[in-house]
Design an enzyme around this catalytic site. Structure first.
Site, PDB file in Angstrom:
ATOM      1  N   SER A 178      40.160  33.386  18.914  1.00 19.88           N
ATOM      2  CA  SER A 178      40.402  32.757  17.621  1.00 19.88           C
ATOM      3  C   SER A 178      39.189  32.700  16.714  1.00 19.88           C
ATOM      4  O   SER A 178      39.338  32.642  15.493  1.00 19.88           O
ATOM      5  CB  SER A 178      40.932  31.340  17.830  1.00 19.88           C
ATOM      6  OG  SER A 178      39.993  30.531  18.513  1.00 19.88           O
ATOM      7  N   HIS A 206      47.145  33.666  18.895  1.00 21.54           N
ATOM      8  CA  HIS A 206      46.744  34.317  17.647  1.00 21.54           C
ATOM      9  C   HIS A 206      47.224  35.767  17.553  1.00 21.54           C
ATOM     10  O   HIS A 206      46.880  36.465  16.595  1.00 21.54           O
ATOM     11  CB  HIS A 206      45.225  34.247  17.498  1.00 21.54           C
ATOM     12  CG  HIS A 206      44.717  32.860  17.296  1.00 21.54           C
ATOM     13  ND1 HIS A 206      44.607  32.276  16.057  1.00 21.54           N
ATOM     14  CD2 HIS A 206      44.319  31.914  18.195  1.00 21.54           C
ATOM     15  CE1 HIS A 206      44.144  31.040  16.188  1.00 21.54           C
ATOM     16  NE2 HIS A 206      43.963  30.802  17.480  1.00 21.54           N
ATOM     17  N   LYS A 234      51.087  28.602  14.374  1.00 19.57           N
ATOM     18  CA  LYS A 234      50.213  29.553  13.687  1.00 19.57           C
ATOM     19  C   LYS A 234      51.087  30.551  12.911  1.00 19.57           C
ATOM     20  O   LYS A 234      51.597  30.214  11.864  1.00 19.57           O
ATOM     21  CB  LYS A 234      49.282  30.202  14.697  1.00 19.57           C
ATOM     22  CG  LYS A 234      48.331  29.163  15.335  1.00 19.57           C
ATOM     23  CD  LYS A 234      47.375  29.766  16.285  1.00 19.57           C
ATOM     24  CE  LYS A 234      46.374  28.798  16.880  1.00 19.57           C
ATOM     25  NZ  LYS A 234      46.663  27.396  16.974  1.00 19.57           N
TER      26      LYS A 234
END
Length: 382
Positions: A178, A206, A234
């Site tokens: 990340s 991610h 996310k």
């Protein structure tokens, strides 16, 4: 009058320029409007610009009418709702796994998975730059923890060879890291896991929505770990998280993952938003390719202006700074230029590696990215 018993800790944080304070915003996502200003938000993980998508908002309204505001109990009591099962089926299909289990947060998912998989007689092998939730989950498992150098499969192989032959071995890694935006060597790690008879856990937080037609980096590479963890907070623009794997692994987590057993179920509104987001991602498998192309454009614009950029194949673009206070000052200078890019300092990153960390999202147009690159170059005075 005596000082607060923890004042020395707070003062040490101030002295090291690691002080943090909350700043509230009137909105979320890649674009924020505040006091007549249009702010480009590069500190958001809303990679696919779904947090404000009409389909997600409509799904939330319908779930609110159908279920109310909360699950009201743990899943094992009476908080297991139809909408949870629908979400689990959808995310399992997207990631190519047989089944999935939804958790209230990504932190709880990683802590619960590692605590369920490992105990005192076992060994966990963890990348040096894994997320804090993985580090804490490994600690809570009480297993022996072996940290291998970042993305260094030779070091991982050495640690596996040197480990005692008894007990289970669990290898755990992020797929996309990340703070650096780099990729784990998943194919090589999977090969080592097979050779060592180790359980492989990959956190796709991610990578989901961005790689493999939205199903993650494992799916893009054809790697099948024993368990995948990920979050809906996310690229999916919602909330909650999951672990996905075979049905026996799902059963194991239901029965032994303390962060699942002892937590109220994910709110129906979050589950509905996540389900709508998974559907949108499945229907638009090219979104991730488009996002990575935007990131490549942004990096090229930064380099063309002399900004030092750490190479990244992903939507995460780090600009090294080094000094903690300079990272804070640059973040403030960028905010004056309508750019939100929070300075990242220890303990989020190792000491001496403070940086600006830019998250490119689908909300950012090419003109936005060029404007942001110019603003960064001006703030850095390059």
């Amino acid at each position: 009058m005596s000082s607060h018993p923890y004042e020395h800790i707070l003062q040490a944080i101030r002295d090291d320029h690691r002080w943090r304070a909350l700043r509230s915003w009137p909105g979320a996502g890649g674009i924020i409007h505040k006091d007549g200003r249009r702010l480009l938000n590069f500190s958001s993980n809303d990679y696919l610009d779904l947090a404000n998508a009409p389909a997600l908002k409509q799904a939330v309204r319908e779930a609110l009418d159908a279920y109310g505001c909360g699950a009201t109990a743990s899943r094992l009591m009476s908080g297991d709702l139809d909408i949870h099962r629908n979400l689990e089926q959808a995310i399992a299909q997207l990631t190519g796994q047989a089944s999935a289990l939804v958790f209230p947060s990504g932190y709880q998912a990683n802590v619960g998975v590692l605590q369920a998989l490992a105990g005192r007689d076992d060994a966990i092998f963890s990348d040096a730059l894994n997320h804090a939730s993985i580090i804490d989950g490994a600690r809570l498992s009480r297993a022996a923890i072996h940290v291998y150098r970042h993305a260094d499969t030779d070091h991982l192989a050495e640690l596996l060879d040197a480990a005692p032959p008894t007990g289970r071995k669990i290898i755990v890694t992020d797929s996309v890291f990340s703070m650096d935006g780099d990729l784990a060597p998943l194919e090589a790690i999977a090969g080592l896991a097979r050779s060592a008879g180790a359980v492989l856990v990959v956190d796709e937080a991610h990578a989901l929505g961005v790689w493999g037609g939205g199903g993650g980096l494992c799916r893009a590479l054809g790697v099948t770990p024993d368990l995948i963890t990920g979050t809906f907070g996310k690229a999916f623009g919602a909330g909650g998280a999951f672990a996905a794997g075979s049905a026996p692994y799902r059963d194991l987590l239901i029965n032994t993952a303390r962060s699942f057993i002892f937590s109220t179920g994910l709110t129906p509104m979050n589950a509905a938003a996540a389900r709508a987001a998974v559907r949108a991602v499945a229907d638009h498998p090219g979104w991730g390719d488009e996002l990575r192309a935007q990131s490549a454009l942004f990096q090229a614009e930064l380099r063309a202006r002399g900004v030092p950029v750490q190479p990244s194949e992903t939507q995460i673009v780090p600009v090294p700074v080094g000094d903690n206070q300079r990272a804070v000052d640059l973040g403030a200078a960028l905010l004056d230029r309508d750019i939100i890019a929070t300075g990242i300092r220890p303990p989020t990153v190792p000491p001496g590696t403070a940086r600006l960390r830019f998250s490119v999202t689908r909300a950012h147009s090419e003109d936005d990215l060029r404007h942001a690159a110019a603003a960064v170059a001006e703030a850095l005075d390059v």
